[in-house]
Design a protein around this motif. Structure first.
Motif, PDB file in Angstrom:
ATOM      1  N   SER A  37      91.064  39.640  36.503  1.00  0.00           N
ATOM      2  CA  SER A  37      89.869  39.900  37.318  1.00  0.00           C
ATOM      3  C   SER A  37      88.972  38.674  37.372  1.00  0.00           C
ATOM      4  O   SER A  37      88.432  38.321  38.433  1.00  0.00           O
ATOM      5  N   THR A  38      88.802  38.017  36.234  1.00  0.00           N
ATOM      6  CA  THR A  38      87.997  36.799  36.178  1.00  0.00           C
ATOM      7  C   THR A  38      88.593  35.724  37.064  1.00  0.00           C
ATOM      8  O   THR A  38      87.881  35.030  37.810  1.00  0.00           O
ATOM      9  N   THR A  66      85.138  46.098  37.305  1.00  0.00           N
ATOM     10  CA  THR A  66      84.277  45.373  36.361  1.00  0.00           C
ATOM     11  C   THR A  66      83.284  44.450  37.054  1.00  0.00           C
ATOM     12  O   THR A  66      82.266  44.095  36.473  1.00  0.00           O
ATOM     13  N   TRP A  67      83.572  44.042  38.288  1.00  0.00           N
ATOM     14  CA  TRP A  67      82.710  43.063  38.943  1.00  0.00           C
ATOM     15  C   TRP A  67      81.291  43.564  39.125  1.00  0.00           C
ATOM     16  O   TRP A  67      80.340  42.805  38.945  1.00  0.00           O
ATOM     17  N   CYS A  68      81.123  44.837  39.485  1.00  0.00           N
ATOM     18  CA  CYS A  68      79.763  45.349  39.710  1.00  0.00           C
ATOM     19  C   CYS A  68      78.941  45.281  38.422  1.00  0.00           C
ATOM     20  O   CYS A  68      77.734  45.014  38.458  1.00  0.00           O
ATOM     21  N   LEU A  69      79.577  45.501  37.280  1.00  0.00           N
ATOM     22  CA  LEU A  69      78.888  45.436  35.996  1.00  0.00           C
ATOM     23  C   LEU A  69      78.600  43.985  35.611  1.00  0.00           C
ATOM     24  O   LEU A  69      77.510  43.654  35.141  1.00  0.00           O
ATOM     25  N   ASN A  77      81.199  50.694  44.886  1.00  0.00           N
ATOM     26  CA  ASN A  77      82.353  51.561  45.131  1.00  0.00           C
ATOM     27  C   ASN A  77      82.861  51.454  46.553  1.00  0.00           C
ATOM     28  O   ASN A  77      83.232  52.454  47.169  1.00  0.00           O
ATOM     29  N   GLY A  78      82.902  50.232  47.066  1.00  0.00           N
ATOM     30  CA  GLY A  78      83.446  50.040  48.408  1.00  0.00           C
ATOM     31  C   GLY A  78      84.896  50.461  48.499  1.00  0.00           C
ATOM     32  O   GLY A  78      85.312  51.087  49.476  1.00  0.00           O
ATOM     33  N   LEU A  79      85.680  50.141  47.453  1.00  0.00           N
ATOM     34  CA  LEU A  79      87.083  50.541  47.458  1.00  0.00           C
ATOM     35  C   LEU A  79      87.219  52.050  47.474  1.00  0.00           C
ATOM     36  O   LEU A  79      88.010  52.605  48.249  1.00  0.00           O
ATOM     37  N   SER A 112      84.766  51.144  41.594  1.00  0.00           N
ATOM     38  CA  SER A 112      83.894  51.819  40.639  1.00  0.00           C
ATOM     39  C   SER A 112      84.474  51.744  39.228  1.00  0.00           C
ATOM     40  O   SER A 112      85.687  51.772  39.049  1.00  0.00           O
ATOM     41  N   PRO A 113      83.603  51.672  38.199  1.00  0.00           N
ATOM     42  CA  PRO A 113      84.087  51.722  36.823  1.00  0.00           C
ATOM     43  C   PRO A 113      84.183  53.144  36.278  1.00  0.00           C
ATOM     44  O   PRO A 113      84.486  53.340  35.097  1.00  0.00           O
TER      45      PRO A 113
END
Length: 269
Positions: A37-38, A66-69, A77-79, A112-113
């Protein structure tokens, strides 16, 4: 009527000439927690900074975002919103509405996480429609696939021009990567399509194996080695910014920029 319009819209998107399509890279981790992800986030950013071209990155892991956090972003939560639609309704316009634009110039499709969204892992047709439309929106689309266990992975791979396989310098992870290389070969990766191996070294320890040992197991060279930078990673999280922005011109930034430069040579024809 709405359903027919959606079908026509998607048909028009599919008919766009190949020269108008962006280049799609799938980022896969040989196992969980290796930093895929990074890498996906910072690769898209480094590409944009180097070329000034549009880049979009997408988390394809509903319920595991994780990106939103990390970035402190509210549009998280676009996906999920897209995966709850009917596949025929997912067009480039629909995907674009769910993208979050960062002040650094790139756009993100974030997952979303929340655990409840893991049920969306079954939405394979919708996921393929999302992946199909992303390269209509940017010159480079980077897909954070994570560990390769999502439903519909075969279809996602069909839309990828290149795979970046992320590993860590451990014997188990490297052998796991070797199996993945063999699994990806029938799809053309490592042959007619590019397969790039990147090692992210996230800890300073003597228990690691050497690059030479890893390459012998993998049967191919490692394109890039990202050095350990726990302090920079902590600063990035605390300041809600990508690692690339913490220390511009630093060793870690230089490694991501070098990787982006290699990618740019394949994207810009």
């Amino acid at each position: 009527t709405a359903h027919l319009r959606a079908l026509l819209s998607r048909s028009k998107a599919r008919s766009v000439p190949s020269r108008d399509l962006g280049y799609t890279i799938g980022v896969i981790g040989a196992k969980g927690g290796v930093g895929s992800s990074t890498l996906a986030l910072n690769l898209a950013l480094a590409f944009h900074q180097k070329t000034k071209l549009e880049a979009v990155a997408a988390e394809l892991r509903p319920g595991q975002g994780t990106w939103c956090l990390e970035l402190g972003h509210s549009l998280s939560n676009g996906l999920g919103n897209l995966l709850r639609m009917r596949a025929a309704e997912i067009s480039a316009v629909a995907v674009e509405k769910e993208l979050a634009r960062l002040s650094y110039g790139i756009r993100l499709l974030m997952a979303s996480p929340q655990m409840k969204d893991k049920e969306l892992l079954r939405a394979a047709d919708q996921l393929e429609a999302v992946v199909e439309n992303l390269p209509l929106l940017a010159k480079l689309a980077v897909l954070d696939i994570g560990s390769p266990c999502i439903l519909g992975l075969e279809a996602v791979l069909n839309h990828c021009n290149e795979i970046i396989l992320v590993i860590e310098p451990s014997i188990v992870c490297t052998h796991r990567a070797r199996h993945l290389i063999d699994d990806l070969a029938p799809k053309g990766f490592g042959r007619s399509k590019v397969l790039t191996v990147v090692c992210i070294n996230r800890s300073r320890t003597e228990a690691q194996i050497s690059p030479a040992q890893m390459q012998e197991i993998l049967g191919q060279p490692i394109a890039q080695i990202i050095p350990p930078a726990p302090e920079i990673a902590a600063q990035a999280v605390n300041r809600n910014i990508p690692i690339l922005q913490v220390q511009l011109g630093g060793v870690v930034s230089q490694q991501f920029s070098a990787l982006a430069e290699r990618v740019a040579q394949r994207v810009i024809i």
